[in-house]
Design a protein around this motif. Structure first.
Motif, PDB file in Angstrom:
ATOM      1  N   LYS A  90      30.792  -7.208  -9.492  1.00  5.33           N
ATOM      2  CA  LYS A  90      29.953  -8.115 -10.290  1.00  5.33           C
ATOM      3  C   LYS A  90      28.479  -7.783 -10.095  1.00  5.33           C
ATOM      4  O   LYS A  90      27.739  -7.628 -11.078  1.00  5.33           O
ATOM      5  CB  LYS A  90      30.234  -9.558  -9.884  1.00  5.33           C
ATOM      6  N   ASN A  91      28.043  -7.671  -8.849  1.00  3.45           N
ATOM      7  CA  ASN A  91      26.634  -7.392  -8.568  1.00  3.45           C
ATOM      8  C   ASN A  91      26.202  -6.046  -9.132  1.00  3.45           C
ATOM      9  O   ASN A  91      25.109  -5.921  -9.701  1.00  3.45           O
ATOM     10  CB  ASN A  91      26.361  -7.438  -7.059  1.00  3.45           C
ATOM     11  N   TYR A  93      27.516  -4.343 -11.705  1.00  2.00           N
ATOM     12  CA  TYR A  93      27.430  -4.391 -13.169  1.00  2.00           C
ATOM     13  C   TYR A  93      26.265  -5.253 -13.644  1.00  2.00           C
ATOM     14  O   TYR A  93      25.577  -4.888 -14.609  1.00  2.00           O
ATOM     15  CB  TYR A  93      28.743  -4.876 -13.787  1.00  2.00           C
ATOM     16  N   GLU A  94      26.024  -6.383 -13.020  1.00  2.00           N
ATOM     17  CA  GLU A  94      24.905  -7.225 -13.439  1.00  2.00           C
ATOM     18  C   GLU A  94      23.569  -6.494 -13.285  1.00  2.00           C
ATOM     19  O   GLU A  94      22.676  -6.666 -14.103  1.00  2.00           O
ATOM     20  CB  GLU A  94      24.884  -8.531 -12.639  1.00  2.00           C
ATOM     21  N   GLN A  95      23.465  -5.680 -12.257  1.00  2.00           N
ATOM     22  CA  GLN A  95      22.221  -4.951 -12.008  1.00  2.00           C
ATOM     23  C   GLN A  95      22.108  -3.679 -12.852  1.00  2.00           C
ATOM     24  O   GLN A  95      21.033  -3.349 -13.329  1.00  2.00           O
ATOM     25  CB  GLN A  95      22.121  -4.588 -10.532  1.00  2.00           C
ATOM     26  N   PRO A  98      24.549  -4.719 -17.442  1.00  2.00           N
ATOM     27  CA  PRO A  98      24.894  -6.111 -17.744  1.00  2.00           C
ATOM     28  C   PRO A  98      25.699  -6.298 -19.036  1.00  2.00           C
ATOM     29  O   PRO A  98      26.498  -7.233 -19.134  1.00  2.00           O
ATOM     30  CB  PRO A  98      23.539  -6.820 -17.818  1.00  2.00           C
ATOM     31  N   GLU A  99      25.521  -5.392 -19.994  1.00  2.00           N
ATOM     32  CA  GLU A  99      26.282  -5.507 -21.244  1.00  2.00           C
ATOM     33  C   GLU A  99      27.785  -5.353 -20.975  1.00  2.00           C
ATOM     34  O   GLU A  99      28.610  -6.075 -21.528  1.00  2.00           O
ATOM     35  CB  GLU A  99      25.831  -4.466 -22.275  1.00  2.00           C
ATOM     36  N   TRP A 101      29.253  -5.923 -18.106  1.00  2.00           N
ATOM     37  CA  TRP A 101      29.696  -7.091 -17.337  1.00  2.00           C
ATOM     38  C   TRP A 101      29.980  -8.265 -18.278  1.00  2.00           C
ATOM     39  O   TRP A 101      30.997  -8.942 -18.160  1.00  2.00           O
ATOM     40  CB  TRP A 101      28.677  -7.496 -16.265  1.00  2.00           C
ATOM     41  N   LYS A 102      29.092  -8.479 -19.254  1.00  3.94           N
ATOM     42  CA  LYS A 102      29.320  -9.551 -20.234  1.00  3.94           C
ATOM     43  C   LYS A 102      30.612  -9.315 -21.000  1.00  3.94           C
ATOM     44  O   LYS A 102      31.363 -10.253 -21.269  1.00  3.94           O
ATOM     45  CB  LYS A 102      28.139  -9.654 -21.201  1.00  3.94           C
TER      46      LYS A 102
END
Length: 119
Positions: A90-91, A93-95, A98-99, A101-102
Motif C-alpha cells: 500500500k505504502n 503504491y501510494e507513493q 497512486p493511480e 493503487w486506486k
C-alpha cells in the motif's frame, strides 16, 4: 463440579466458533520489495491482481485470491506478516504509483460487492 465442566466445555466451543481462522502463512516469506523494485515482476503481479493476466507464481495467486477481502476487512484474517506485506505494498503504491493503487482498491470494492451479492 459438573456445572464447572459444562461451563468450561461451552467456553471452549464458543472460543472455537468465535475465533476467526487466519489465512495460510505458507507464503509469508515473500519479499515484497524484490517484487516492487523490479518493473517486470511488479507489472506481472499487478496484472495478476487486476485479473488482466495469469498470476506468475503460486504466491502471487494466493495473495491475489485474498487481496480484496483482506483489504476490505482491514486484514482481519491476516497473519501479522501478511499485515506487514499489505502495508508495504500500500505504502509503495501510494507513493510511487497512486493511480494503480486506486485501481486496486476500486477492484477490491467491486469484488467484495460481487461476493456479497452472491450470498
Amino acid at each position: 463440579m459438573i456445572r464447572l465442566s459444562y461451563v468450561m466445555i461451552i467456553s471452549v466451543i464458543l472460543m472455537c466458533v468465535l475465533a476467526e481462522e487466519l489465512y495460510s502463512d505458507k507464503y509469508d516469506n515473500t519479499d515484497p520489495m524484490s517484487i516492487l523494485q523490479n518493473d517486470k515482476l511488479r507489472d506481472e503481479w499487478y496484472n495478476c491482481f487486476m485479473e488482466k493476466a495469469p498470476c506468475p507464481t503460486e504466491d502471487a495467486k494466493f495473495f491475489q485470491e485474498i487481496f480484496s477481502e483482506s483489504l476490505q476487512t482491514k486484514c482481519k484474517k491476516c497473519t501479522q506478516r501478511q499485515k506487514e506485506l499489505q502495508l508495504i505494498m500500500k505504502n509503495w503504491y501510494e507513493q510511487n504509483n497512486p493511480e494503480r493503487w486506486k485501481a486496486l482498491v476500486t477492484k477490491s470494492i467491486e469484488d467484495m460487492k460481487k461476493k456479497n451479492a452472491g450470498r
